[in-house]
Design an enzyme around this catalytic site. Structure first.
Site, PDB file in Angstrom:
ATOM      1  N   SER A   1     -10.547   0.406   6.876  1.00  0.00           N
ATOM      2  CA  SER A   1      -9.886   0.305   5.706  1.00  0.00           C
ATOM      3  C   SER A   1      -9.086  -0.893   5.368  1.00  0.00           C
ATOM      4  CB  SER A   1      -8.921   1.329   5.651  1.00  0.00           C
ATOM      5  OG  SER A   1      -9.518   2.593   5.615  1.00  0.00           O
TER       6      SER A   1
ATOM      7  N   SER B   1      -9.846   2.406   2.862  1.00  0.00           N
ATOM      8  CA  SER B   1      -8.852   3.087   1.753  1.00  0.00           C
ATOM      9  C   SER B   1      -8.058   2.221   1.112  1.00  0.00           C
ATOM     10  CB  SER B   1      -8.090   3.906   2.733  1.00  0.00           C
ATOM     11  OG  SER B   1      -7.286   3.177   3.645  1.00  0.00           O
TER      12      SER B   1
ATOM     13  N   LYS C   1       0.878  -1.277   0.181  1.00  0.00           N
ATOM     14  CA  LYS C   1      -0.122  -0.073  -0.100  1.00  0.00           C
ATOM     15  C   LYS C   1       0.763   1.270  -0.005  1.00  0.00           C
ATOM     16  CE  LYS C   1      -3.917   2.106   2.601  1.00  0.00           C
ATOM     17  NZ  LYS C   1      -4.987   1.810   3.407  1.00  0.00           N
TER      18      LYS C   1
END
Length: 493
Positions: free
Chosen positions: A180, A156, A76
């Site tokens: 998330s 997210s 990420k």
């Protein structure tokens, strides 16, 4: 032999000599190059990946390599990676290349894992649909049956979820501040684990809300999450919130036996208007765990109704403090100044250009609730509510409950752009089942457990006792086995 689909399968294939990490990695590099339509990878590192894969093959050949050795991963964009762009999907960090490695990624590289590149996400992890990213949205590899409308992979950690679900990597890192990891996992039919706050170091991860953020694995299976968490977890002296407690062998804890375990079902999560498919899946989960030998007990978490309001005071307050460091002076983007501009004008222009609308909204809310005259009315009150929410969970666990079963999300994946003009609160409601876990600092996992009538994945959430990821993973492993979720997205990209 067909390509391994899980970390566990790849680990065995690599040890048996059925495949090399270089071959595995090259396959994923090719898959990524053909999957631009998904928007999952935003900074690709093929040369670095092949170097790491060849080093892993050498290590495996010498014997005694760790479980994650040779496993190709996506990272990420919130994790700082030395020499590789790390933007947190924000324009304000355009061009930022760290000179250091986050503790989590450093631990993964020490274990021999391979970095394929950086993954898309909501800007500074603020969002539930991956639509606030400066790179543009990531796209869910699943589509509704007979429909070509692009769906959100959740947020997210949307790029992480999309990449794992579309087989662009064997697993990915995610972060979870209010859901998330778990919400995108549910939307894309994968497993997502948020560990206990403090189990995994936050050092080198771009901060959103420091008392809520926690990194975790996003994988195809529960066993894979156990293997990857083993490599990520552990005390870190660089992170003052990292817990100095032993890390058990999570994979060894997967006994497959939950007879006599007590599973709580919170009555407060039965909300008005919950879709019938979500409620039916929840009841299916209850049945599956009961048939596996667990005792099902209705429980009460009375302060649940205050969780979203408390979260959306605390998280923006901490974000406004954390994001004050992006000033155009030390790193990242700096706006062009006009003659006569002072430093305040430079700050204002840089932040106006660099931060997207959602980040600006949360910074303003956070600054407001921390300002003189409002601190006690909002922030301090929210902290007190947070303590009550944690007390609710403590009370339930003290009465013998081993884990709590809830839906992960109030819906399946929705269309990209469908909430663009809606009240922001409508988007925030996606976190209704997940934020309590972050406020209480507990571990929780989303397991794919069913599908909607039009073929979209649905997830069930298990919430565990503090520091009991081992027990939580074992219960999740049983739920995964009983649910038998085997769906894969049809390739359209």
């Amino acid at each position: 032999m067909s390509a391994p689909e899980t970390i566990a399968e790849a680990r065995d294939a690599l040890r048996n000599g059925d495949v090399t990490s270089a071959e595995l990695t090259q396959g994923y590099i090719s898959a990524i190059s053909e999957a631009g339509a998904l928007g999952a990878f935003v900074h690709e590192t093929p040369d670095l990946a092949m170097d790491m894969a060849r080093a892993a093959d050498k290590r495996i050949a010498e014997g005694g390599a760790p479980d994650m050795c040779g496993i190709p991963l996506g990272i990420k964009d919130l994790f700082c990676t030395q020499g590789v762009a790390s933007q947190a999907a924000s324009r304000i960090l355009d061009g930022f290349t760290p000179e250091y490695e986050s503790t989590v990624t450093a631990k993964l590289w020490r274990s021999g894992a391979v970095m394929l590149g950086k993954l898309n996400m909501d800007e500074f992890a603020m969002g539930s649909s991956n639509e606030t990213s400066t790179y543009g949205p990531a796209v869910n590899p699943y589509r509704r049956s007979g429909d070509t409308e692009a769906l959100t992979p959740g947020g997210s950690s949307g790029g992480s979820a999309s990449a794992v679900a579309a087989s662009l990597c064997l697993a990915a890192t995610g972060t979870d501040t209010g859901g998330s990891i778990r919400q995108p996992a549910a939307f894309t039919g994968i497993t997502g684990l948020k560990p206990t706050y403090g189990r995994v170091s936050r050092w080198g991860i771009v901060a959103f809300a420091s008392s809520l953020d926690q990194a975790g694995p996003m994988t195809r299976t529960v066993r894979d999450s156990a293997i990857m968490l083993q490599a990520m977890a552990g005390h870190d002296a660089s992170d003052s919130t990292s817990a100095d407690i032993p890390v058990p062998d999570f994979e060894a804890a997967l006994s497959g036996d939950i007879r006599g375990k007590v599973i709580g079902v919170p009555r407060e999560y039965r909300m008005d208007g919950i879709p019938k498919e979500i409620d039916a899946l929840w009841q299916d989960g209850v049945r599956m765990l009961r048939e596996a030998g667990a005792e099902i007990r209705e429980i009460s978490l009375p302060n649940t109704k205050y969780a979203l309001p408390a979260y959306y005071v605390i998280a923006p307050a901490e974000a406004s403090s954390n994001l004050a460091r992006y000033d155009g002076v030390r790193f990242g983007r700096r706006a062009k100044s006009e003659p006569g501009d002072g430093i305040l004008e430079m700050y204002e222009k840089t932040r106006a250009e660099g931060f997207g609308a959602e980040v600006q909204r949360r910074v303003m809310v956070g600054t407001y609730v921390l300002s003189a005259g409002f601190y006690d009315a909002y922030y301090n009150r929210a902290r007190k509510v947070r303590a009550l929410i944690k007390h609710d969970f403590d009370t339930v666990f003290d009465k013998g409950v081993d884990a709590i079963l809830t839906p992960t999300t109030p819906s399946a994946a929705f269309a990209l752009g469908s909430m663009a003009d809606a009240d922001p609160v409508q988007m925030y409601l996606n976190d209704v089942f997940t934020v309590t876990v972050n406020l209480a600092g507990l571990p929780a996992i989303s397991v794919p457990a069913g599908q909607t009538g039009d073929g979209l994945p649905l997830g069930l959430q298990l919430i565990g006792r503090p520091w009991d990821e081992a027990g939580l993973l074992n219960t999740a492993d049983v739920l995964e086995r009983e649910a038998g979720f085997v769906a894969r997205p049809e390739r359209w990209w």
